[in-house]
Write a protein that holds these residues in place. Structure first.
Motif, PDB file in Angstrom:
ATOM      1  N   LEU A  26       0.269 -10.901 -10.682  1.00 11.76           N
ATOM      2  CA  LEU A  26       0.229  -9.449 -10.536  1.00 11.76           C
ATOM      3  C   LEU A  26      -1.117  -8.870 -10.935  1.00 11.76           C
ATOM      4  O   LEU A  26      -1.618  -7.937 -10.312  1.00 11.76           O
ATOM      5  N   VAL A  27      -1.714  -9.433 -11.969  1.00  8.14           N
ATOM      6  CA  VAL A  27      -3.007  -8.931 -12.448  1.00  8.14           C
ATOM      7  C   VAL A  27      -4.074  -9.090 -11.372  1.00  8.14           C
ATOM      8  O   VAL A  27      -4.863  -8.166 -11.113  1.00  8.14           O
ATOM      9  N   THR A  28      -4.092 -10.232 -10.705  1.00 10.22           N
ATOM     10  CA  THR A  28      -5.075 -10.477  -9.651  1.00 10.22           C
ATOM     11  C   THR A  28      -4.858  -9.538  -8.476  1.00 10.22           C
ATOM     12  O   THR A  28      -5.820  -8.979  -7.929  1.00 10.22           O
ATOM     13  N   MET A  29      -3.607  -9.339  -8.082  1.00 11.22           N
ATOM     14  CA  MET A  29      -3.330  -8.432  -6.962  1.00 11.22           C
ATOM     15  C   MET A  29      -3.708  -6.999  -7.309  1.00 11.22           C
ATOM     16  O   MET A  29      -4.281  -6.287  -6.489  1.00 11.22           O
ATOM     17  N   ALA A  30      -3.413  -6.561  -8.533  1.00 13.79           N
ATOM     18  CA  ALA A  30      -3.767  -5.206  -8.963  1.00 13.79           C
ATOM     19  C   ALA A  30      -5.287  -5.036  -8.998  1.00 13.79           C
ATOM     20  O   ALA A  30      -5.810  -3.993  -8.598  1.00 13.79           O
ATOM     21  N   ALA A  31      -6.011  -6.054  -9.440  1.00 12.00           N
ATOM     22  CA  ALA A  31      -7.475  -5.994  -9.474  1.00 12.00           C
ATOM     23  C   ALA A  31      -8.038  -5.879  -8.055  1.00 12.00           C
ATOM     24  O   ALA A  31      -8.975  -5.112  -7.807  1.00 12.00           O
ATOM     25  N   ALA A  32      -7.474  -6.620  -7.119  1.00 19.99           N
ATOM     26  CA  ALA A  32      -7.919  -6.548  -5.725  1.00 19.99           C
ATOM     27  C   ALA A  32      -7.650  -5.152  -5.161  1.00 19.99           C
ATOM     28  O   ALA A  32      -8.476  -4.606  -4.417  1.00 19.99           O
ATOM     29  N   TRP A  33      -6.510  -4.562  -5.509  1.00 18.48           N
ATOM     30  CA  TRP A  33      -6.190  -3.211  -5.039  1.00 18.48           C
ATOM     31  C   TRP A  33      -7.205  -2.210  -5.597  1.00 18.48           C
ATOM     32  O   TRP A  33      -7.724  -1.376  -4.866  1.00 18.48           O
ATOM     33  N   ARG A  34      -7.495  -2.294  -6.892  1.00 23.67           N
ATOM     34  CA  ARG A  34      -8.467  -1.371  -7.500  1.00 23.67           C
ATOM     35  C   ARG A  34      -9.823  -1.495  -6.822  1.00 23.67           C
ATOM     36  O   ARG A  34     -10.487  -0.490  -6.543  1.00 23.67           O
ATOM     37  N   GLU A  35     -10.248  -2.723  -6.534  1.00 20.67           N
ATOM     38  CA  GLU A  35     -11.541  -2.949  -5.906  1.00 20.67           C
ATOM     39  C   GLU A  35     -11.588  -2.334  -4.512  1.00 20.67           C
ATOM     40  O   GLU A  35     -12.586  -1.707  -4.129  1.00 20.67           O
ATOM     41  N   CYS A  36     -10.535  -2.485  -3.734  1.00 21.22           N
ATOM     42  CA  CYS A  36     -10.516  -1.967  -2.364  1.00 21.22           C
ATOM     43  C   CYS A  36     -10.288  -0.457  -2.303  1.00 21.22           C
ATOM     44  O   CYS A  36     -10.851   0.224  -1.476  1.00 21.22           O
ATOM     45  N   ALA A  37      -9.439   0.038  -3.181  1.00 24.78           N
ATOM     46  CA  ALA A  37      -9.066   1.449  -3.133  1.00 24.78           C
ATOM     47  C   ALA A  37     -10.106   2.342  -3.792  1.00 24.78           C
ATOM     48  O   ALA A  37     -10.120   3.546  -3.563  1.00 24.78           O
ATOM     49  N   GLY A  38     -10.965   1.770  -4.633  1.00 24.68           N
ATOM     50  CA  GLY A  38     -12.014   2.549  -5.274  1.00 24.68           C
ATOM     51  C   GLY A  38     -11.525   3.315  -6.482  1.00 24.68           C
ATOM     52  O   GLY A  38     -10.428   3.091  -6.977  1.00 24.68           O
ATOM     53  N   ARG A  50       0.852  -1.181   0.000  1.00 23.58           N
ATOM     54  CA  ARG A  50       0.000   0.000   0.000  1.00 23.58           C
ATOM     55  C   ARG A  50       0.895   1.241   0.000  1.00 23.58           C
ATOM     56  O   ARG A  50       2.094   1.144   0.262  1.00 23.58           O
ATOM     57  N   PRO A  51       0.324   2.418  -0.250  1.00 25.88           N
ATOM     58  CA  PRO A  51       1.148   3.633  -0.214  1.00 25.88           C
ATOM     59  C   PRO A  51       1.827   3.881   1.131  1.00 25.88           C
ATOM     60  O   PRO A  51       2.895   4.483   1.184  1.00 25.88           O
ATOM     61  N   ASP A  52       1.227   3.392   2.230  1.00 22.98           N
ATOM     62  CA  ASP A  52       1.856   3.554   3.545  1.00 22.98           C
ATOM     63  C   ASP A  52       2.861   2.436   3.837  1.00 22.98           C
ATOM     64  O   ASP A  52       3.396   2.331   4.920  1.00 22.98           O
ATOM     65  N   ARG A  53       3.106   1.588   2.838  1.00 21.40           N
ATOM     66  CA  ARG A  53       4.097   0.510   2.840  1.00 21.40           C
ATOM     67  C   ARG A  53       3.717  -0.684   3.692  1.00 21.40           C
ATOM     68  O   ARG A  53       4.555  -1.530   3.991  1.00 21.40           O
ATOM     69  N   TYR A  54       2.448  -0.798   4.071  1.00 26.78           N
ATOM     70  CA  TYR A  54       1.964  -2.044   4.659  1.00 26.78           C
ATOM     71  C   TYR A  54       1.696  -3.024   3.528  1.00 26.78           C
ATOM     72  O   TYR A  54       1.334  -2.621   2.419  1.00 26.78           O
ATOM     73  N   VAL A  55       1.830  -4.315   3.810  1.00 27.51           N
ATOM     74  CA  VAL A  55       1.559  -5.332   2.798  1.00 27.51           C
ATOM     75  C   VAL A  55       0.052  -5.405   2.573  1.00 27.51           C
ATOM     76  O   VAL A  55      -0.723  -5.568   3.519  1.00 27.51           O
ATOM     77  N   PHE A  56      -0.353  -5.275   1.312  1.00 26.86           N
ATOM     78  CA  PHE A  56      -1.759  -5.404   0.939  1.00 26.86           C
ATOM     79  C   PHE A  56      -2.054  -6.824   0.475  1.00 26.86           C
ATOM     80  O   PHE A  56      -3.071  -7.401   0.824  1.00 26.86           O
ATOM     81  N   ALA A  57      -1.156  -7.387  -0.335  1.00 29.88           N
ATOM     82  CA  ALA A  57      -1.388  -8.724  -0.876  1.00 29.88           C
ATOM     83  C   ALA A  57      -0.059  -9.374  -1.231  1.00 29.88           C
ATOM     84  O   ALA A  57       0.921  -8.698  -1.503  1.00 29.88           O
ATOM     85  N   THR A  58      -0.067 -10.694  -1.226  1.00 28.46           N
ATOM     86  CA  THR A  58       1.074 -11.464  -1.709  1.00 28.46           C
ATOM     87  C   THR A  58       0.536 -12.520  -2.663  1.00 28.46           C
ATOM     88  O   THR A  58      -0.643 -12.861  -2.622  1.00 28.46           O
ATOM     89  N   GLY A  59       1.398 -12.998  -3.516  1.00 32.49           N
ATOM     90  CA  GLY A  59       0.969 -14.049  -4.428  1.00 32.49           C
ATOM     91  C   GLY A  59       1.891 -14.169  -5.611  1.00 32.49           C
ATOM     92  O   GLY A  59       3.053 -13.768  -5.557  1.00 32.49           O
ATOM     93  N   ASP A  60       1.344 -14.710  -6.677  1.00 28.66           N
ATOM     94  CA  ASP A  60       2.118 -14.931  -7.882  1.00 28.66           C
ATOM     95  C   ASP A  60       1.558 -14.175  -9.080  1.00 28.66           C
ATOM     96  O   ASP A  60       2.263 -13.937 -10.049  1.00 28.66           O
TER      97      ASP A  60
END
Length: 91
Positions: free
Chosen positions: A76-88, A64-74
Motif C-alpha cells: 500500500l505504501v508503494t502504491m500511495a507514493a506512486a499516486w502522490r507522485e503522479c497526482a502532484g 483513481r477518483p474517477d474509479r479507474y484502476v491506477f495501480a495494483t499490488g501488495d
C-alpha cells in the motif's frame, strides 16, 4: 440497492484483502481512504472484489477518483507514493 461508489465515496481509495494495520485515511495522501474486504458491510460486493483480486494475483487495488484502476499490488505504501507522485501536490 447500494452501489459500490456509494460505499467508496469520493477521492482516491485503496481496496485491500486485509488491512489489519492499515485502515481509515492515509495521512501521506490526504483524502485517500483504505478499505478492507474482510471488514463488514461489503455485502454483494465481496465475492466479485475478491474474485477480481484473485484473477489479477494481487492483494490490493488503488482506484483513481474517477474509479479507474491506477495501480495494483501488495504494498500500500508503494502504491500511495506512486499516486502522490503522479497526482502532484493536490493529492
Amino acid at each position: 440497492g447500494q452501489r459500490l461508489d456509494d460505499l467508496l465515496g469520493v477521492g482516491p481509495c485503496v481496496i485491500h484483502r486485509s488491512l489489519a494495520e492499515y485502515s481509515g485515511e492515509d495521512d501521506s495522501v490526504p483524502g485517500m481512504k483504505a478499505f478492507s474486504v474482510d471488514a463488514p458491510g461489503w455485502g454483494p460486493f465481496l465475492t466479485p472484489l475478491v474474485g477480481w483480486l484473485d484473477e489479477h494475483g494481487v492483494d490490493a487495488v488503488l482506484l483513481r477518483p474517477d474509479r479507474y484502476v491506477f495501480a495494483t499490488g501488495d504494498c500500500l505504501v508503494t502504491m500511495a507514493a506512486a499516486w502522490r507522485e503522479c497526482a502532484g501536490p493536490q493529492a
